[in-house]
Design an enzyme around this catalytic site. Structure first.
Site, PDB file in Angstrom:
ATOM      1  N   LEU A   1      68.606 -53.615  10.792  1.00 40.72           N
ATOM      2  CA  LEU A   1      69.241 -52.371  10.383  1.00 40.72           C
ATOM      3  C   LEU A   1      70.558 -52.770   9.309  1.00 40.72           C
ATOM      4  O   LEU A   1      71.384 -53.604   9.872  1.00 40.72           O
ATOM      5  CB  LEU A   1      69.395 -51.289  11.105  1.00 40.72           C
ATOM      6  CG  LEU A   1      68.391 -50.607  12.130  1.00 40.72           C
ATOM      7  CD1 LEU A   1      68.930 -49.709  13.174  1.00 40.72           C
ATOM      8  CD2 LEU A   1      67.468 -49.979  11.184  1.00 40.72           C
ATOM      9  N   ASP A   2      70.555 -52.086   8.233  1.00 41.14           N
ATOM     10  CA  ASP A   2      71.946 -52.031   7.498  1.00 41.14           C
ATOM     11  C   ASP A   2      73.070 -51.899   8.303  1.00 41.14           C
ATOM     12  O   ASP A   2      72.827 -51.171   9.340  1.00 41.14           O
ATOM     13  CB  ASP A   2      71.960 -51.033   6.064  1.00 41.14           C
ATOM     14  CG  ASP A   2      70.795 -51.501   5.254  1.00 41.14           C
ATOM     15  OD1 ASP A   2      70.177 -52.804   5.363  1.00 41.14           O
ATOM     16  OD2 ASP A   2      70.454 -50.888   4.463  1.00 41.14           O
ATOM     17  N   ARG A   3      74.215 -52.480   8.076  1.00 45.38           N
ATOM     18  CA  ARG A   3      75.452 -52.339   8.812  1.00 45.38           C
ATOM     19  C   ARG A   3      75.781 -50.685   9.031  1.00 45.38           C
ATOM     20  O   ARG A   3      75.948 -50.260  10.139  1.00 45.38           O
ATOM     21  CB  ARG A   3      76.653 -52.922   8.155  1.00 45.38           C
ATOM     22  CG  ARG A   3      78.057 -52.667   8.875  1.00 45.38           C
ATOM     23  CD  ARG A   3      79.089 -52.864   7.884  1.00 45.38           C
ATOM     24  NE  ARG A   3      79.387 -54.252   7.453  1.00 45.38           N
ATOM     25  CZ  ARG A   3      80.159 -54.990   8.390  1.00 45.38           C
ATOM     26  NH1 ARG A   3      80.823 -54.586   9.466  1.00 45.38           N
ATOM     27  NH2 ARG A   3      80.500 -56.335   7.842  1.00 45.38           N
TER      28      ARG A   3
ATOM     29  N   ARG B   1      66.827 -46.045   0.813  1.00 42.07           N
ATOM     30  CA  ARG B   1      68.187 -45.794  -0.156  1.00 42.07           C
ATOM     31  C   ARG B   1      67.666 -45.889  -1.442  1.00 42.07           C
ATOM     32  O   ARG B   1      68.044 -45.013  -2.310  1.00 42.07           O
ATOM     33  CB  ARG B   1      69.325 -46.757   0.097  1.00 42.07           C
ATOM     34  CG  ARG B   1      69.586 -46.847   1.632  1.00 42.07           C
ATOM     35  CD  ARG B   1      70.478 -48.155   2.082  1.00 42.07           C
ATOM     36  NE  ARG B   1      71.643 -48.305   1.388  1.00 42.07           N
ATOM     37  CZ  ARG B   1      72.648 -49.105   1.481  1.00 42.07           C
ATOM     38  NH1 ARG B   1      72.383 -50.023   2.446  1.00 42.07           N
ATOM     39  NH2 ARG B   1      73.736 -49.138   0.819  1.00 42.07           N
TER      40      ARG B   1
END
Length: 320
Positions: free
Chosen positions: A144-146, A245
């Site tokens: 998962l992205d930060r 996104r």
């Protein structure tokens, strides 16, 4: 230093253990409550959680671990070293093959070369499993992205990691997110398809040419909307880098707080993206496991003082 020696170099006595033979099928916690009747229920749970219980010489921590007739349950009476506390991370499920966790926004899944000293989910879970055995390891299955929160999974062996990654589309039965986006999304549901590429600045984008890049498919449904924001349920058909996104920016509704992909507003102080549900077939048992972490309360804050946006074909109410 040997684990059987203390800091002064003198041999440490082997930990005393109580042993019991299983005479009828039972779950582990129920079995322990019977055989450790002098201890309170919470104390027995603590012994189990600290890795002080073994079944046929293998540490078990699950309350509902199934016991079979003839197995030997050992309880180590010497208090084990407790695993270090986890920061920004909650373990939802753990067994011999996998660890499923809920990650907070702001925590890296795994460090890149420029973040080698930073606390990550990977580092913390590696320390966690090595508390019970220094040889234990974990392996990254997906990331998962930060700034994205939510549910993710790690493998405990390289074989399990490869099995899950090679059969990801078949093994994963459901993977959904909630996204807080800018503006009112007018269509109650929709599908976004494009071919994703990465620029020289490491930003993903949708190519204007068919078959130019990785095919990405995102489905969404509208949960709630106002004139300023919309809350979406998002299902991934493919799992490309930054897919949600990019696709939200493509339809003119960037995820809140996502300046990299066109957002102007940051109403909740973080990226408005949460990995809510992960459902998959267990790599060993084939059993379907499903984890639903819900909608973060923070994502509902922008709607508390806002009048709901009128539905399509409905005129807005006049103010008195």
């Amino acid at each position: 230093m040997s684990r059987k020696q203390n800091e002064g170099g003198k041999p440490r006595k082997a930990a005393q253990a109580k042993q019991f033979t299983v005479n009828e099928p039972s779950e582990l916690l129920a079995f322990l409550l019977i055989h450790l009747a002098s201890m309170g229920r919470n104390s027995v749970k603590s012994v189990l959680a600290r890795g002080q219980v073994s079944v046929d010489k293998r540490v078990q921590t699950k309350y509902n671990f199934p016991l079979e007739v003839g197995q030997t349950v050992s309880i180590n009476t010497e208090k084990a070293v407790e695993a270090p506390p986890l920061m920004g991370l909650t373990i939802l499920h753990e067994d011999d093959a996998i660890i499923v966790v809920q990650k907070d926004a702001g925590l890296l899944s795994i460090a890149s070369s420029k973040d080698e000293q930073e606390v990550t989910a990977y580092r913390q879970l590696m320390a966690h499993v090595r508390t019970f055995d220094p040889k234990n390891r974990i392996f990254v299955v997906h990331r998962l992205d930060r700034d994205t929160s939510g549910v993710m999974m790690f493998a405990k062996t390289e074989k399990v990691q490869q099995s899950l990654q090679n059969n990801w589309q078949e093994a994963v039965k459901e993977r959904s997110y909630v996204a807080l986006v800018e503006g009112k999304v007018r269509k109650p549901e929709g599908t976004i398809q494009s071919w994703l590429k990465e620029s020289s600045t490491l930003k993903m984008y949708s190519s204007s040419h068919p078959n130019d890049g990785q095919h990405a498919v995102t489905h969404y449904k509208l949960i709630q909307a106002s004139d300023s924001f919309s809350l979406l349920e998002v299902h991934l058909e493919t799992g490309r880098k930054n897919q949600i996104r990019v696709h939200m920016e493509d339809i003119g509704h960037p995820i809140t707080g996502d300046k990299k992909y066109g957002a102007r507003l940051k109403p909740i102080g973080r990226l408005g993206l949460h990995a809510r549900v992960l459902a998959f077939e267990h790599p060993h048992t084939g059993k379907l496991l499903r984890f639903d972490t819900g909608i973060p309360k923070l994502f509902l804050n922008p709607f508390k003082n806002a009048a709901p946006a009128p539905q399509a074909g409905q005129a807005p109410k006049k103010q008195r």
